[in-house]
Design a protein around this motif. Structure first.
Motif, PDB file in Angstrom:
ATOM      1  N   ARG A  98      -3.516  -8.998   1.441  1.00 38.45           N
ATOM      2  CA  ARG A  98      -3.609  -7.588   1.858  1.00 38.45           C
ATOM      3  C   ARG A  98      -4.756  -7.393   2.844  1.00 38.45           C
ATOM      4  O   ARG A  98      -4.600  -6.725   3.864  1.00 38.45           O
ATOM      5  N   ARG A 103      -2.951  -4.364   4.687  1.00 43.23           N
ATOM      6  CA  ARG A 103      -1.977  -3.632   3.867  1.00 43.23           C
ATOM      7  C   ARG A 103      -2.689  -3.102   2.636  1.00 43.23           C
ATOM      8  O   ARG A 103      -3.618  -3.724   2.140  1.00 43.23           O
ATOM      9  N   ALA A 139       4.485  -9.568   3.699  1.00 38.98           N
ATOM     10  CA  ALA A 139       3.473  -8.747   4.370  1.00 38.98           C
ATOM     11  C   ALA A 139       3.646  -8.780   5.885  1.00 38.98           C
ATOM     12  O   ALA A 139       2.837  -8.207   6.617  1.00 38.98           O
TER      13      ALA A 139
END
Ligand code: DP6
Length: 343
Positions: A98, A103, A139
């Motif tokens: 992330r 994200r 992702a």
């Protein structure tokens, strides 16, 4: 007993599907022939030495990852909610994905493992290789093979090697930021028709994880010798794989495994992963060799014994091991393919 033999294709072919918000990947376990046992950096998971392994077909983990709304990651392994250390390790790996991809969404991760976990059968290598591939794609993060290997390494060092099939070398690297510490294929799965015969002597979870075991072994009086000997072992193994010289590869694999366990035994408090049946398997392998069957063992952080031999000798090795008291099950695996996207 069951048998699994390899197939082969490139990482590009295997990952050619479009990346999306969810992805499923599968990776096989690998068994180190020259061991990784010690770190030069624990935060970045950088090894003190290089290592060489064989990826095995059929002992695998599948990981499905979806990023989406929600406050917390949902982590399900083999039908049960992950908890404790296992959940923390998965979440910090997802945090890394992330952070790099900017994200914020929570992840829903479902993993299925054909390998018993926590007994020294390299389930974390397959798990983090599959997770690195599935999570990066979910992702929208495009990585080349070396970068994917370096990402998998952050989850579990040995996972860096499960990105690739066949014989694989994970480089120690020199840089403090770890970008040069990734694995690369040495020879593809169809280079050499060998087998790894796995004798399972106990399915009780190990009491000392690899992670803790290697931290504790760093205090062993034998640890400096263990690290100092690695480059010579790696060179011997590389040459043996290139020449398909089973005796040379087998002897250096036994040497590497015995040195790793000797260093662990000599730390305080000592670490002993072996059971009585582990020793019986070692003696049986040596007896098979004396009878003209070229077979060579290696042992990881657990009591299982993995025996390298030619494909044609696997039935004799199985017969030699499966009748030993304390041997619960014997598996035969051929060289396997690397991590692949399956959905
Ligand atoms: C004995 O890769 O499980 O199997 O990086 O801390 O997750 P972490 O350790 P891990 O250790 C594997 C140790 C070994 C030898 C090897 O696979 O090289």
């Amino acid at each position: 007993m069951w048998t699994c033999v390899n197939g082969l294709n490139t990482l590009e072919e295997r990952t050619s599907q479009m990346a999306g918000a969810d992805s499923t990947a599968r990776a096989n376990v690998n068994v180190a022939l020259v061991k990784y046992w010690g770190k030069r950096d624990t935060a970045l998971n950088l090894p003190a030495t290089g290592s060489i392994s064989l990826t095995l077909e059929g002992l695998d983990v599948e990981a499905h990852v979806r990023f989406g709304p929600g406050d917390e990651d949902r982590l399900v392994i083999d039908g049960a909610e992950a908890a404790g250390d296992e959940a923390r390790r998965l979440t910090s790996f997802l945090d890394l994905v992330r952070a790099t991809t900017r994200r914020r969404e929570a992840a829903a991760v479902v993993m299925r493992s054909s390998v018993p976990r926590g007994i020294g059968l390299a389930s974390s290598a397959a798990a983090f290789a599959a997770l690195a591939l599935a999570a990066s794609r979910a992702a929208g993060w495009t990585l080349d093979a070396a970068e994917l290997s370096a990402l998998a390494r952050r989850g579990s060092g040995s996972a860096a090697r499960s990105i690739f099939g066949g014989f694989v070398e994970w480089h120690r690297g020199e840089r403090a930021d770890g970008v040069d510490s990734f694995a690369e294929p040495l020879a593809p799965a169809d280079h050499w028709d060998v087998r790894m015969v796995v004798a399972i002597t106990s399915t009780t979870p190990k009491s000392v994880s690899s992670r803790n075991g290697m931290v504790r072994t760093a205090a062993s009086p034998f640890y400096p010798a263990w690290v100092a000997g690695a480059d010579a072992d790696l060179a011997e193994a590389r040459a043996a794989i290139r020449a398909r010289d089973l005796e040379a590869l087998g002897l250096v694999a036994e040497h590497s495994a015995l040195k790793m366990h000797a260093a662990a035994l000599a730390t305080r408090p000592p670490i002993l992963y072996w059971r009585a049946a582990t020793l019986d398997c070692i003696h049986r392998v040596w007896a098979l060799r004396a009878d003209g069957v070229p077979a060579y063992f290696t042992i990881d952080a657990g009591p299982q014994v993995k025996v390298l031999c030619a494909a044609g000798d696997a039935p004799r090795v199985v017969a030699g091991l499966e009748m030993l008291p304390g041997v619960e099950r014997v598996l035969v695996c051929g060289p396997g393919r690397g991590a692949e996207v399956i959905g």
